[in-house]
Design an enzyme around this catalytic site. Structure first.
Site: not given
Lengths: 493, 493
Positions: B230, B267
């Site tokens: 990710e 994120c």
């Protein structure tokens, strides 16, 4: 008869496919099912002409091709039903808890189509894994547009099936570019298809070298994409003593048929038989060799495959300490295939990795292990496989549980007392396996779960009911099974 | 304080993990759940000492760390429950039809653990995406052994949490090698972990360059393996006129908080705000800048991240036609972060791909589009994202349906009238997204579906009930939901 498309034509086709994707991806599940069923009908409507063209192009006999056509139609219809049933969507709803600190929002998730899919037709399944085969059917079910590259071994068959798909689109007044058909025998066409930025996934059934070329191109892109390449395997069969002792003749008969089925041109062909050194193994070996020699196999799919069979067989036979059990006339090898059974000791097999390689055709190798430890070592040495088979009584199985565990860890499907050939099209099927049997052990290419290859999850957070896709609306208008707050249900909210 | 492990130690750890896998992979679902819940308890038992060590190592405040610890414990417990519930196994049973021609065999399929998993701890989630975080928890739930490489920014925290896991294994008298903890700051350690032949999957949360290094190593192996990296995104937020007009102050407040939450080190931080040129956009911009300047953010995780924020911000500000809306004192930039709001026209944004890059920290860029077409072009130009957000009334949404479609095609989660920060741990969550947000858009790293990353299907054909795993036995002794002849049910056969 057919010339390769140009790279410009490839890129233009992918642009059209991407354009069509923006509308087709929003087609309802039932519209997609309608299309798939119409394609099935149009293929049926091609009638005997299709069969005779394919017989000429592939050397496959009429009965086999009629069976494969039936399977292809069944796939389209059953995947259409699965598409509508919607289990593959993995619809999940987690409802809001406003009083939680911090508040839990309403979140709903489902699989959405991934984008234009490129399908490479396979040579050994001119219908079921080619133009309107499993990859095309599951991509259409997922809501993806499809660009097929015909296999150069049956271009006319492919053209006819493509015509049936175009007719189905026409009858339903759907955009023609949902499906695009290209001819191309060169690597350059394949590379351009995989590297085109519109391409979002690739389906392939064929050789290791072909599959790996696609896989590497896909991973070298600035945006890597998934490649579902089914690259075959040797499908080891482990013969345990109690089972073998009970009826060696029946097992020899079963395997002689499986090894020669379709001239051995199946990715699930049993290319490796592993047994324990014993008198019954000798008896079995003799029976199997005899039966193999009695079977008259047909011609192979095309000259390239026949030549490859000849070369690969000779390479195996030329390896040190590999003996040939069937009588092979050098002349016959040079013309059309004959079934070959070879034999090697476990010790030699373990030392020579080349002996693990697939010989595509009616070829099998018997590995004679001196004891269970050597059999376990052979199992441990194997690369990833589509299938593994155990010929074993329950007692054999429990007495060799650790070998069974090793075998299971290496394959996608484990068969007890059967043959690996014959891949049932059903939801519980897994056709795939750890690398190098396939490039992605997590996905099947047979059965409705294959739809999931061409989709990805998308979560909707804090959406009002009216703006959600039907699949996720409170009322569950499509009646699909969804997981609501962790509980599977087809009820409305 | 901690030295890197040697390559020999890496390889020895992977061998031990593979050895432990052969027993742990056969642990029942409830034994795995027991382990996960014991780990949760042992982390809790570390008490305030863990919090104070992590505060020292990460600069994160006590409240945030206590919240993250709570989330980590919740993940372990809720994934343990999901592990036992067994929906993730995708158990499918197709029963035999002996009278069919050819006969249909009994086939049953479920997901089985993929093998030893390597987890790279992340810097920004010292608990929830590190040693005993989401990747470790889901790998353990799947039946995989885990080797964690501690993030060098919080080695002591990682060591303490690893100690809690070891204690849980000890209390339950399970093999210690189910979990192995390694320290290593060098690329060489990471590369050795990914390239070791025992490694079967990789979990990672971090930068694009880090994730791509792992991805490339994994694909260069003779057996490629999946990498779940990710790699973050800019999480675009589209501001539609009717919604913005209704309450610009509230939206500015919401986004000032979201941009600065955790010093912008998430994120899902909203790094891009896209609106239509209008007086209300100016009003919003002024309000947002003012609020951002009022917020006092803390220190960043470590010097490297702070330095990177400074450099990346300056790089953005140095681009042609990018203006800074917040007042930035050069001195302040040089010491600790201050929130930055920049502005650019849609035209300039479309011409300069660098403006799409993530600035990790409390930084956001407002893109002023001259009309809806330009907004659609901006949406179309975006790379894959973890999230996209629409600030829109229902009327805004329907009036901009085609833009909404483009936005949805680019992300893993689409949020309406909210903020992207705050990733709920629940089954409907999808945390992931099209490349480059993640290396595999088909899998989430948050929510119980993340277990599926570390498993692959295995089909059992023609097995007698006694030899099947409990998950697939006729009586359904585990009471899990299975699909039997295409119908989901928890009934026995």
């Amino acid at each position: 008869m057919y010339t390769d498309v140009s790279i410009e034509q490839v890129n233009e086709a992918m642009s059209r496919s991407a354009e069509a994707f923006s509308s087709y991806s929003k087609f309802s599940l039932s519209q997609r099912a309608l299309l798939m069923k119409a394609i099935a009908r149009e293929i049926e409507a091609l009638g005997d002409e299709l069969i005779s063209v394919t017989m000429r192009e592939t050397n496959l006999p009429e009965a086999r091709l009629k069976g494969e056509r039936g399977r292809t139609i069944f796939q389209l219809n059953s995947y259409a039903d699965a598409c509508e049933r919607g289990d593959w969507l993995e619809a999940r709803i987690t409802t809001a808890i406003p009083e939680k600190v911090p508040p839990r929002p309403d979140i709903r998730k489902m699989l959405v189509p991934i984008g234009p899919v490129v399908v490479f037709g396979s040579s050994n399944f001119p219908y079921a894994y080619s133009t309107a085969g499993g990859d095309t059917a599951t991509a259409l079910a997922a809501g993806c547009t499809v660009v097929v590259k015909a296999h150069p071994a049956h271009p006319e068959t492919s053209e006819m099936v493509a015509g049936a798909i175009r007719k189905a689109l026409d009858v339903l007044q759907m955009p023609q570019d949902i499906f695009i058909h290209l001819q191309g025998a060169s690597f350059a066409v394949g590379e351009a298809l995989v590297r085109n930025p519109h391409t979002q996934a690739v389906g392939f059934t064929g050789s290791y070298s072909g599959g790996m070329a696609l896989f590497n191109w896909a991973n070298q892109r600035s945006q890597p994409i998934p490649v579902f390449a089914e690259m075959g395997s040797v499908n080891p069969v482990f013969l345990f003593p109690e089972k073998l002792e009970a009826d060696p003749a029946a097992i020899a008969q079963m395997y002689a048929e499986s090894i020669t089925l379709g001239v051995g041109q199946f990715c699930t062909n049993p290319g490796l038989l592993i047994g324990l050194d014993s008198p019954v193994l000798d008896t079995f070996k003799g029976m199997l060799a005899e039966k193999l020699q009695q079977i008259k196999v047909g011609k192979m799919l095309h000259e390239g495959i026949a030549k490859n069979y000849q070369q690969k067989s000779l390479l195996m036979l030329s390896q040190p300490d590999v003996s040939c059990i069937t009588s092979v006339s050098q002349d016959v090898i040079n013309n059309s295939p004959e079934p070959i059974l070879t034999e090697v000791s476990g010790e030699v097999f373990l030392k020579n990795p080349l002996l693990q390689e697939e010989v595509f055709g009616p070829f099998s190798m018997l590995v004679r292990c001196k004891d269970q430890d050597e059999m376990a070592a052979v199992a441990r040495s194997l690369a990833g496989q589509l299938t593994s088979t155990l010929m074993a009584t329950e007692h054999d199985y429990t007495a060799n549980a650790s070998i069974a565990d090793i075998i299971a860890s290496k394959c996608g499907r484990i068969i007890l007392n059967g043959v690996p050939t014959g891949v049932e099209v059903c939801q519980a099927m897994h056709h795939g396996g750890p690398f190098p049997a396939s490039t992605d052990s997590r996905y099947t290419s047979v059965g409705a779960d294959a739809i999931k290859r061409f989709a990805r999850p998308l979560a909707f957070q804090n959406y009002p009911d009216a703006l959600l896709p039907d699949e996720l609306k409170n009322a569950n208008p499509l009646g699909i099974t969804r997981s609501v707050n962790d509980i599977p249900t087809s009820q409305s909210l």
